[in-house]
Design an enzyme around this catalytic site. Structure first.
Site, mmCIF file in Angstrom:
data_model
loop_
_atom_site.group_PDB
_atom_site.id
_atom_site.type_symbol
_atom_site.label_atom_id
_atom_site.label_comp_id
_atom_site.label_asym_id
_atom_site.label_seq_id
_atom_site.Cartn_x
_atom_site.Cartn_y
_atom_site.Cartn_z
ATOM 1 N N GLY A 97 -41.144 23.838 -40.929
ATOM 2 C CA GLY A 97 -41.055 24.652 -40.478
ATOM 3 C C GLY A 97 -42.564 24.968 -41.248
ATOM 4 O O GLY A 97 -43.522 24.390 -42.216
ATOM 5 N N GLY A 98 -42.476 26.743 -41.814
ATOM 6 C CA GLY A 98 -43.601 27.218 -42.133
ATOM 7 C C GLY A 98 -43.360 26.934 -43.659
ATOM 8 O O GLY A 98 -43.947 27.312 -44.602
ATOM 9 N N GLY B 3 -71.775 2.191 -55.376
ATOM 10 C CA GLY B 3 -71.378 3.726 -55.176
ATOM 11 C C GLY B 3 -69.908 4.242 -56.545
ATOM 12 O O GLY B 3 -70.282 5.279 -56.340
ATOM 13 N N ALA B 4 -68.992 3.407 -56.158
ATOM 14 C CA ALA B 4 -67.658 3.815 -56.675
ATOM 15 C C ALA B 4 -68.138 3.747 -58.524
ATOM 16 O O ALA B 4 -67.516 4.540 -58.946
ATOM 17 C CB ALA B 4 -67.207 2.200 -56.941
HETATM 18 C C1 HXC Z 1 -31.224 32.056 -39.686
HETATM 19 C C2 HXC Z 1 -29.586 29.921 -40.813
HETATM 20 C C3 HXC Z 1 -31.365 28.969 -40.605
HETATM 21 C C4 HXC Z 1 -32.607 29.895 -40.003
HETATM 22 C C5 HXC Z 1 -29.348 27.379 -41.502
HETATM 23 N N1 HXC Z 1 -29.245 28.295 -40.806
HETATM 24 N N2 HXC Z 1 -31.078 28.032 -40.920
HETATM 25 N N3 HXC Z 1 -29.764 30.706 -40.967
HETATM 26 N N4 HXC Z 1 -32.051 31.258 -39.932
HETATM 27 N N5 HXC Z 1 -33.791 29.319 -40.357
HETATM 28 C C6 HXC Z 1 -27.700 28.892 -41.592
HETATM 29 C C7 HXC Z 1 -26.710 28.231 -40.161
HETATM 30 O O1 HXC Z 1 -26.377 29.236 -39.478
HETATM 31 C C8 HXC Z 1 -25.417 28.195 -41.430
HETATM 32 O O2 HXC Z 1 -24.914 29.104 -41.257
HETATM 33 C C9 HXC Z 1 -25.394 27.864 -42.835
HETATM 34 O O3 HXC Z 1 -27.236 28.216 -42.399
HETATM 35 C C10 HXC Z 1 -26.083 25.760 -42.977
HETATM 36 O O4 HXC Z 1 -26.819 25.875 -42.168
HETATM 37 P P1 HXC Z 1 -26.223 24.253 -40.979
HETATM 38 O O5 HXC Z 1 -26.546 23.471 -39.858
HETATM 39 O O6 HXC Z 1 -24.557 24.552 -40.632
HETATM 40 O O7 HXC Z 1 -26.621 23.232 -42.459
HETATM 41 P P2 HXC Z 1 -27.382 21.569 -41.926
HETATM 42 O O8 HXC Z 1 -26.332 20.837 -41.547
HETATM 43 O O9 HXC Z 1 -27.351 20.327 -43.554
HETATM 44 O O10 HXC Z 1 -28.301 21.672 -41.600
HETATM 45 C C11 HXC Z 1 -29.781 22.558 -42.502
HETATM 46 C C12 HXC Z 1 -30.370 22.662 -41.283
HETATM 47 C C13 HXC Z 1 -30.752 23.348 -39.910
HETATM 48 C C14 HXC Z 1 -31.583 21.419 -40.439
HETATM 49 C C15 HXC Z 1 -31.709 23.419 -41.747
HETATM 50 O O11 HXC Z 1 -29.552 24.951 -40.730
HETATM 51 C C16 HXC Z 1 -32.383 23.762 -39.104
HETATM 52 O O12 HXC Z 1 -31.964 23.128 -38.562
HETATM 53 N N6 HXC Z 1 -31.646 25.207 -39.389
HETATM 54 C C17 HXC Z 1 -32.978 25.846 -38.637
HETATM 55 C C18 HXC Z 1 -34.576 25.372 -39.086
HETATM 56 C C19 HXC Z 1 -35.692 25.276 -38.682
HETATM 57 O O13 HXC Z 1 -36.106 25.077 -37.009
HETATM 58 N N7 HXC Z 1 -36.406 27.373 -39.059
HETATM 59 C C20 HXC Z 1 -36.519 27.767 -38.497
HETATM 60 C C21 HXC Z 1 -38.152 27.288 -39.500
HETATM 61 S S1 HXC Z 1 -39.847 27.632 -37.900
HETATM 62 P P3 HXC Z 1 -23.120 29.363 -41.942
HETATM 63 O O14 HXC Z 1 -22.509 30.536 -41.411
HETATM 64 O O15 HXC Z 1 -22.713 27.973 -40.818
HETATM 65 O O16 HXC Z 1 -23.127 28.398 -43.426
HETATM 66 C C22 HXC Z 1 -40.550 28.665 -39.986
HETATM 67 C C23 HXC Z 1 -41.003 29.601 -39.427
HETATM 68 C C24 HXC Z 1 -42.421 29.794 -41.148
HETATM 69 O O17 HXC Z 1 -39.791 28.366 -40.773
HETATM 70 C C25 HXC Z 1 -43.550 30.111 -40.024
HETATM 71 C C26 HXC Z 1 -44.209 30.884 -41.074
HETATM 72 C C27 HXC Z 1 -45.664 30.056 -41.042
#
Ligand code: HXC
Length: 519
Positions: free
Chosen positions: A171-172, A406-407
């Site tokens: 994402g961001g 040109g290069a």
């Molecule tokens: C809060 C989060 C989190 C998030 C992960 N965690 N991402 N908590 N906000 N965005 C937490 C999980 O709940 C988990 O907590 C711990 O971190 C580890 O995550 P897991 O999923 O168990 O780990 P893994 O299997 O290694 O997967 C990692 C991951 C996945 C691929 C990053 O967690 C994931 O897909 N997260 C969401 C990614 C996402 O969509 N983010 C938002 C993007 S949009 P516990 O308590 O179990 O340890 C964005 C917008 C910004 O960023 C825009 C700016 C312009």
């Protein structure tokens, strides 16, 4: 609580920050071959030099039960330290705390060190390992990202910014690294994408793995998003130390010259033999680079991307330089869209940070064809031309062999304010290669020759004439477009003397808000 207790409490709190999200999560991190944020910082910086800020910061969220769960440092370790004694600001996201996700306070911590780095004039290294915006904090985390982006933008060209990606970056979270100067990714344990495989499948129906969509291999070789791919985190962190050694602290300083034991007048007889007699035969331009630079050391940037052009850092007599070289070993060193973008970005980086440019030219021209034209080679080639033309750092150009069309103009030619343009006697500086030229110039006559043998003989004769007239450096030298024709084995000395002479060069562009690059 008496004073002794107060001090004990401080020590306990400091110890507690090291626990991150807890032993279990640290264990999971280690089991994936990954380090914790503080371990990474310790490898990156000089031993004992790290000063941490804001370790007592916790998030302020009261939603989704977060009021019951908070950790010291809030998922990012920030501060400053030194690399080879030079001040560096650093942040490292801690995946063991809410997956390193970015909250309001997490963002504020990063912004604080970026603001200080700008005031002090020191590079920022960001170590990214984050699930992106902290979902529970909603728009506050989006705003936090934007605060960081704005700082990345304002710091661009003022202080070097380097991003290591050692985990997910979705994402961001990809955009802060994308706004920095260099991105480094660890193989098989990091990935970057705007939308992951699941969303990709939902929206477009495409089924693709995480690795194929945004892994280090893909970004290092296909998209060019990543400048360096490393086997593991240690290698990556040491590479950042090496990279920093070629850079100044900020745009008002020069890169640091170091002692050099390699003789400046070292002659390399092999260079006199390196260009094949057959102009269509390739050779490895890396052999030229490594024979002329200090101790053969060259830090290649983007080594797996657009391999028809080589870019990277090296030193001449201890003075850091940026090197750009066409690579005849890959697609004959032709300039295409990817090569133009890669080199343009590198040239602009060097110009931002007062790093002189040394360019080795052996280019048959721009790659023809519909794929290139449809992809906008005109605009992308213009990027490289723009980058060289606006660069005011010392520019030394050595034409090794072909420099066509040109290069020729693009590759740091005299008219794009090349300061010292040398050529080897093997140089061929012309509008195009002999065969192409004869087919155009003699087209009318050629169409009338039906006998194949006579036709071939005619082309050979005219090509010879053309080659004798144009396939040499002297025609260009006659007009002063080449400053001197030099003996290949003496190239190291000539480059060093050129750089020494140009060390006090002053050049400016006309005042303007900013140029309108062909983006
Ligand atoms: C809060 C989060 C989190 C998030 C992960 N965690 N991402 N908590 N906000 N965005 C937490 C999980 O709940 C988990 O907590 C711990 O971190 C580890 O995550 P897991 O999923 O168990 O780990 P893994 O299997 O290694 O997967 C990692 C991951 C996945 C691929 C990053 O967690 C994931 O897909 N997260 C969401 C990614 C996402 O969509 N983010 C938002 C993007 S949009 P516990 O308590 O179990 O340890 C964005 C917008 C910004 O960023 C825009 C700016 C312009």
């Amino acid at each position: 609580m008496n004073n002794t207790d107060k001090i004990r409490k401080l020590i306990e709190l400091r110890e507690k920050t090291k626990e991150g999200g807890g032993a279990e999560r640290i264990e999971t991190q280690h089991s994936k071959g990954k380090h914790t944020a503080r371990e990474r910082i310790n490898i990156l910086l000089d031993e004992g030099s790290f000063e941490e800020y804001d370790m007592f910061v916790r998030h302020r969220s009261h939603d989704f039960g977060l009021e019951k769960e908070s950790y010291l440092s809030d998922g990012v370790v920030t501060g400053h330290g030194t690399i080879d004694g030079r001040v560096i600001y650093v942040y490292a996201q801690d995946f063991t705390v809410f997956g390193g996700s970015l909250s309001e306070t997490h963002a504020q911590k990063i912004c604080k060190i970026m603001d200080q780095a700008m005031k002090v004039g020191a590079p920022v290294v960001g170590i990214n390992d984050s699930g992106g915006a902290r979902i529970q904090e909603g728009v506050k985390s989006l705003a936090g990202y934007a605060e960081i982006f704005e700082r990345n933008i304002l710091a661009s060209g003022v202080i070097p910014q380097i991003s290591a990606v050692f985990g997910p970056c979705a994402g961001g979270a990809v955009y802060s690294p994308a706004l920095t100067d260099f991105i480094l990714m660890s193989d098989k344990s990091s990935y970057m994408f705007v939308t992951g495989p699941k969303v990709t499948k939902t929206v477009t129906g495409e089924v693709i793995s995480t690795e194929a969509l945004g892994g280090a291999q893909m970004h290092a070789s296909k998209s060019g998003v990543s400048h360096f791919m490393v086997e593991n985190e240690e290698e990556g962190l040491l590479l950042i130390r090496k990279l920093i050694s070629y850079l100044p602290q900020n745009n008002l300083e020069d890169p640091i010259q170091t002692e050099c034991s390699d003789p400046i007048d070292r002659l390399e007889d092999e260079l006199n033999e390196i260009i094949p007699e057959n102009p269509n035969e390739p050779y490895d331009v890396m052999d030229v680079i490594t024979q002329v630079v200090d101790r053969g050391e060259f830090l290649e940037v983007h080594s797996l991307y657009a391999r028809n052009i080589v870019v990277g850092f090296s030193k001449f007599n201890g003075m850091p330089v940026g090197i750009v070289a066409n690579q005849p070993n890959h697609m004959a060193g032709v300039l295409d869209i990817e090569a133009s973008r890669k080199a343009a970005r590198f040239v602009r980086f060097c110009d931002c940070f007062n790093i002189p440019l040394v360019t080795f030219v052996d280019v048959p021209g721009f790659l023809p064809g519909s794929a290139q034209e449809f992809g906008g080679i005109i605009i992308h080639g213009a990027k490289l031309m723009f980058a060289y033309g606006e660069a005011t750092v010392p520019k030394v150009t050595i034409t090794l062999r072909k420099s066509y069309g040109g290069a020729h103009d693009v590759m740091s030619s005299k008219q794009l304010r090349g300061d010292l343009n040398y050529a080897w006697p093997t140089a061929e500086i012309a509008v195009m290669g002999a065969k192409g030229a004869v087919e155009i110039l003699e087209g009318r006559k050629l169409r009338k020759i039906e006998d194949q043998e006579k036709r071939t003989a005619f082309i050979a004769e005219k090509s010879k004439e053309y080659t004798e007239k144009f396939a040499n450096p002297y025609e260009a030298a006659r007009y002063g477009y080449i400053d001197d024709v030099i003996e290949p084995r003496n190239t190291r000395f000539r480059i060093i003397r050129a750089l020494q002479t140009l060390a006090t060069k002053k050049d400016m562009n006309p005042p303007k808000k900013h140029p309108n690059l062909p983006l």
